[in-house]
Scaffold this motif. Structure first.
Motif, PDB file in Angstrom:
ATOM      1  N   ALA A  88      71.770  75.136  38.952  1.00  0.00           N
ATOM      2  CA  ALA A  88      72.936  74.366  38.704  1.00  0.00           C
ATOM      3  C   ALA A  88      73.943  73.161  37.613  1.00  0.00           C
ATOM      4  O   ALA A  88      74.938  73.053  37.995  1.00  0.00           O
ATOM      5  N   TYR A  89      73.382  72.519  37.370  1.00  0.00           N
ATOM      6  CA  TYR A  89      73.791  71.713  36.539  1.00  0.00           C
ATOM      7  C   TYR A  89      74.633  71.976  35.812  1.00  0.00           C
ATOM      8  O   TYR A  89      75.613  71.229  34.919  1.00  0.00           O
ATOM      9  N   GLY A  90      74.030  73.083  35.087  1.00  0.00           N
ATOM     10  CA  GLY A  90      75.102  74.085  33.537  1.00  0.00           C
ATOM     11  C   GLY A  90      75.318  73.092  32.161  1.00  0.00           C
ATOM     12  O   GLY A  90      73.600  72.681  31.946  1.00  0.00           O
ATOM     13  N   PRO A  91      75.059  72.843  31.685  1.00  0.00           N
ATOM     14  CA  PRO A  91      75.313  73.075  30.139  1.00  0.00           C
ATOM     15  C   PRO A  91      75.464  71.556  29.656  1.00  0.00           C
ATOM     16  O   PRO A  91      75.012  70.902  28.161  1.00  0.00           O
ATOM     17  N   GLU A  92      76.061  70.662  30.836  1.00  0.00           N
ATOM     18  CA  GLU A  92      76.179  69.004  30.685  1.00  0.00           C
ATOM     19  C   GLU A  92      74.573  68.502  30.645  1.00  0.00           C
ATOM     20  O   GLU A  92      74.352  66.743  30.979  1.00  0.00           O
ATOM     21  N   MET A  93      73.924  69.196  30.920  1.00  0.00           N
ATOM     22  CA  MET A  93      72.550  69.111  30.967  1.00  0.00           C
ATOM     23  C   MET A  93      71.357  68.395  30.101  1.00  0.00           C
ATOM     24  O   MET A  93      71.101  70.048  29.715  1.00  0.00           O
ATOM     25  N   LEU A  94      70.898  68.058  29.410  1.00  0.00           N
ATOM     26  CA  LEU A  94      70.395  67.928  28.282  1.00  0.00           C
ATOM     27  C   LEU A  94      69.140  68.452  27.641  1.00  0.00           C
ATOM     28  O   LEU A  94      68.069  67.341  28.861  1.00  0.00           O
ATOM     29  N   ARG A  95      68.654  69.864  28.303  1.00  0.00           N
ATOM     30  CA  ARG A  95      66.973  70.249  28.477  1.00  0.00           C
ATOM     31  C   ARG A  95      66.020  69.960  26.739  1.00  0.00           C
ATOM     32  O   ARG A  95      66.345  70.234  26.429  1.00  0.00           O
ATOM     33  N   ILE A  96      65.124  69.844  26.749  1.00  0.00           N
ATOM     34  CA  ILE A  96      63.716  68.846  26.114  1.00  0.00           C
ATOM     35  C   ILE A  96      62.737  69.612  26.612  1.00  0.00           C
ATOM     36  O   ILE A  96      62.517  70.080  27.812  1.00  0.00           O
ATOM     37  N   ARG A  97      62.077  70.499  25.144  1.00  0.00           N
ATOM     38  CA  ARG A  97      60.969  71.146  25.950  1.00  0.00           C
ATOM     39  C   ARG A  97      59.912  70.297  24.742  1.00  0.00           C
ATOM     40  O   ARG A  97      59.912  70.144  23.594  1.00  0.00           O
ATOM     41  N   ASP A  98      59.081  69.736  25.742  1.00  0.00           N
ATOM     42  CA  ASP A  98      57.760  68.741  25.225  1.00  0.00           C
ATOM     43  C   ASP A  98      56.900  69.810  24.256  1.00  0.00           C
ATOM     44  O   ASP A  98      56.393  70.540  24.323  1.00  0.00           O
ATOM     45  N   ARG A  99      55.503  69.149  23.799  1.00  0.00           N
ATOM     46  CA  ARG A  99      54.584  69.953  23.012  1.00  0.00           C
ATOM     47  C   ARG A  99      54.447  70.727  24.153  1.00  0.00           C
ATOM     48  O   ARG A  99      52.899  71.400  22.971  1.00  0.00           O
ATOM     49  N   GLN A 100      53.898  69.660  25.281  1.00  0.00           N
ATOM     50  CA  GLN A 100      52.841  70.565  25.797  1.00  0.00           C
ATOM     51  C   GLN A 100      53.700  72.329  26.910  1.00  0.00           C
ATOM     52  O   GLN A 100      53.216  72.819  27.653  1.00  0.00           O
ATOM     53  N   ASP A 101      54.807  72.720  26.051  1.00  0.00           N
ATOM     54  CA  ASP A 101      55.290  73.428  26.253  1.00  0.00           C
ATOM     55  C   ASP A 101      56.349  73.041  28.265  1.00  0.00           C
ATOM     56  O   ASP A 101      56.633  73.931  28.355  1.00  0.00           O
ATOM     57  N   ARG A 102      56.159  71.851  28.257  1.00  0.00           N
ATOM     58  CA  ARG A 102      57.018  71.256  29.768  1.00  0.00           C
ATOM     59  C   ARG A 102      58.547  71.479  29.589  1.00  0.00           C
ATOM     60  O   ARG A 102      58.899  70.502  28.918  1.00  0.00           O
ATOM     61  N   ASP A 103      58.719  71.643  30.349  1.00  0.00           N
ATOM     62  CA  ASP A 103      60.472  71.677  30.554  1.00  0.00           C
ATOM     63  C   ASP A 103      61.169  70.347  31.234  1.00  0.00           C
ATOM     64  O   ASP A 103      60.217  69.735  32.140  1.00  0.00           O
ATOM     65  N   MET A 104      61.497  69.382  30.484  1.00  0.00           N
ATOM     66  CA  MET A 104      62.033  68.337  30.603  1.00  0.00           C
ATOM     67  C   MET A 104      63.423  68.048  30.545  1.00  0.00           C
ATOM     68  O   MET A 104      64.327  68.528  29.603  1.00  0.00           O
ATOM     69  N   LEU A 105      64.274  67.184  30.276  1.00  0.00           N
ATOM     70  CA  LEU A 105      65.483  66.847  30.624  1.00  0.00           C
ATOM     71  C   LEU A 105      65.969  65.156  30.767  1.00  0.00           C
ATOM     72  O   LEU A 105      65.320  64.659  31.427  1.00  0.00           O
ATOM     73  N   TYR A 106      66.876  64.551  30.215  1.00  0.00           N
ATOM     74  CA  TYR A 106      67.695  63.941  29.919  1.00  0.00           C
ATOM     75  C   TYR A 106      68.764  63.426  31.020  1.00  0.00           C
ATOM     76  O   TYR A 106      69.137  63.382  31.309  1.00  0.00           O
ATOM     77  N   GLY A 107      67.691  62.637  32.119  1.00  0.00           N
ATOM     78  CA  GLY A 107      68.321  62.383  33.102  1.00  0.00           C
ATOM     79  C   GLY A 107      70.014  62.165  33.157  1.00  0.00           C
ATOM     80  O   GLY A 107      70.540  61.694  31.978  1.00  0.00           O
ATOM     81  N   PRO A 108      70.771  63.544  33.883  1.00  0.00           N
ATOM     82  CA  PRO A 108      72.219  62.935  33.545  1.00  0.00           C
ATOM     83  C   PRO A 108      72.387  62.313  35.080  1.00  0.00           C
ATOM     84  O   PRO A 108      73.675  61.197  35.063  1.00  0.00           O
ATOM     85  N   THR A 109      71.513  62.018  35.787  1.00  0.00           N
ATOM     86  CA  THR A 109      71.536  60.984  36.774  1.00  0.00           C
ATOM     87  C   THR A 109      70.294  61.328  38.160  1.00  0.00           C
ATOM     88  O   THR A 109      69.717  62.011  37.406  1.00  0.00           O
ATOM     89  N   ASN A 110      70.174  60.453  38.618  1.00  0.00           N
ATOM     90  CA  ASN A 110      68.909  59.926  39.027  1.00  0.00           C
ATOM     91  C   ASN A 110      68.353  60.516  40.577  1.00  0.00           C
ATOM     92  O   ASN A 110      67.268  59.929  41.432  1.00  0.00           O
ATOM     93  N   GLU A 111      69.134  61.477  41.527  1.00  0.00           N
ATOM     94  CA  GLU A 111      69.304  62.020  42.732  1.00  0.00           C
ATOM     95  C   GLU A 111      67.406  62.385  43.051  1.00  0.00           C
ATOM     96  O   GLU A 111      67.268  61.844  43.982  1.00  0.00           O
TER      97      GLU A 111
END
Ligand code: P5A
Length: 446
Positions: A88-111
């Motif tokens: 739901a958060y859309g393209p404002e969320m910076l999505r990152i993949r680590d070397r183990q191929d895990r989906d990570m993100l740079y938090g836009p907020t912390n709920e």
């Protein structure tokens, strides 16, 4: 700090990329440097103000019983998949993949992250109420980062999260945050008006934004002019007193004040015409009550008084810490530069030596510098060899509220000059008296 040993890369030219005055002045005063679009390095002067703002936020949060902590900037996508916000958060969320191929993100907020901490460690209603907060960098891949730190991609936010057993308790937490925010902004020299808002991707029905009126604000606002007469001042409100906090909310939100998102012309037209105002505003904070939106899908329950598990009622509350620098400058500047309110100024006073190298002038400046420091103040001593005009221009640009000017001519009569940046008024007086006056100004603030 001695200017000769400081790092203050002021710019003579007005940077062409900056469209609004706060951005221009922050660049010219050597406070920030763009690293890439919407991402800034905080140079020493900017960093100092950022820390002062953080300090006020910490003090006011802890005054009302909120508990400081620190969560990371990088988060696992798994929690966001649980809450349903990953997609739901859309393209404002910076999505990152680590070397183990895990989906990570740079938090836009912390709920999500805070709800996970809560469910791991809190099991009983007896541990409530609880409000945790931190001040941490966020990343939102804004489509149009602009206006310097006002709409950055990486920006510093105070975000707090309350956990309560009942809706009523959670609404008290909402009101308590409103009270605390009013005081926080006033300490920074700002009037921030709570306005009914839309909740966007955070969710929930109850939400208010805090807006500082400024021509360059990104939001259009509609309000009853009576609202600008309200001051929180130095009221002492018991933060556990539900009725007292609710009364403040009522006082500050009963007059019409909305952003364009929620504006209702039919209701607005009931405000007497001579009090109806349209203006622009900068959003410096927002509070939300969203009930069980996160606790339910993520299983954040506590055992209630009857032994049965119940999802907790939550809200979240944000202050745009880095944006506040821009907002304060928009609200407080003139054509010569910034005018810092005393509560957030990077240095409490500037000392300008008009004749560096003159034994008497140097000695008088050193004595003033030591006297201010001995009082716990933080002076900036311009001990460079520049001319008076250039020195005054730099002091005016960086906006220290008080300047003491020291020169051989005045010293012959035993006086220095004390100048207020805000009014421009100067007064001659003996050096000790200048120190005394500055000490008095800050006595009620520090
Ligand atoms: C409340 C805290 C939230 O994110 N979750 C945690 C809720 N609210 S908010 O309104 O989206 O953001 C809170 C404040 O952060 C500032 N802000 C920004 N500052 C600079 N650049 C940005 N791109 C930016 N986006 C939000 C605002 O002051 C906002 O009120």
């Amino acid at each position: 700090m001695r200017l000769s040993r400081y790092f203050l890369p002021v710019l003579k030219e007005t940077p062409s990329e900056a469209q609004i005055v706060s951005h221009r002045l922050m660049l010219r005063a050597g406070m920030i440097k763009q690293a890439s679009a919407g991402i800034y390095s905080w140079l020493p002067l900017g960093f100092k103000v950022l820390k002062r703002i953080e300090q006020i936020v910490h003090e006011e949060q802890q005054r009302v019983g909120h508990i400081p902590m620190l969560m990371p900037t990088l988060q696992s996508a798994d929690l966001w998949k649980e809450s349903g916000r990953y997609d739901a958060y859309g393209p404002e969320m910076l999505r990152i993949r680590d070397r183990q191929d895990r989906d990570m993100l740079y938090g836009p907020t912390n709920e999500e992250l805070i709800t996970d901490i809560f469910r791991s460690h809190v099991g009983s209603y007896k541990d409530l109420p609880l409000t945790l907060y931190h001040i941490q960098w966020k990343f939102r891949d804004e489509i149009r980062p602009r206006f310097g730190v006002m709409r950055g991609r990486e920006f510093l936010m105070k975000d707090g999260y309350n956990f309560d057993l009942t809706k009523e308790d959670a609404l008290h937490a909402y009101n308590r945050h409103l009270v605390s925010y009013l005081r926080t902004y006033e300490r920074m020299g700002l009037q921030a008006i709570p306005m009914r808002a839309d909740s966007g991707p955070i969710g929930g029905d109850d939400t208010h934004e805090f807006l500082v009126l400024a021509e360059t604000g990104e939001s259009e606002v509609f309000y009853d002019s009576q609202i600008t007469d309200l001051k929180f001042g130095d009221r002492e409100i018991d933060h556990d007193d539900h009725a007292a906090c609710a009364a403040v909310l009522e006082e500050f939100t009963s007059r019409y004040a909305r952003t364009d998102e929620t504006h209702d012309e039919a209701i607005f037209s009931q405000v007497p015409e001579d009090r109806r105002r349209t203006a622009r505003g900068i959003e410096v904070g927002q509070i939300f009550y969203f009930g069980t939106k996160y606790s339910e899908p993520m299983g954040a329950t506590v055992q209630g008084p009857d032994g049965k598990p119940v999802p907790v009622h939550m809200g979240s509350h944000g202050i745009g810490v880095s944006r506040l620098l821009g907002a304060i400058i928009e609200a407080s500047h003139d054509d010569r530069g910034i005018i810092w309110p005393e509560g957030v100024t990077p240095f409490h006073a500037g000392i300008v030596n008009l004749k560096q190298g003159d034994a008497e002038a140097d000695a008088a400046c050193e004595a003033l510098y030591d006297a201010l420091k001995a009082l716990g103040l933080d002076p900036l001593y311009d001990d460079t060899k520049g001319g008076a005009g250039a020195k005054f221009a730099t002091m005016d640009l960086i906006g220290l509220p008080w300047r003491i000017t020291v020169g051989p001519r005045g010293l012959k009569n035993g006086v220095v000059e004390l100048t207020s940046r805000r009014t421009g008024e100067s007064e001659e007086m003996p050096p000790e008296q200048a120190v005394e006056r500055i000490a008095q100004v800050y006595a009620g603030i520090l």
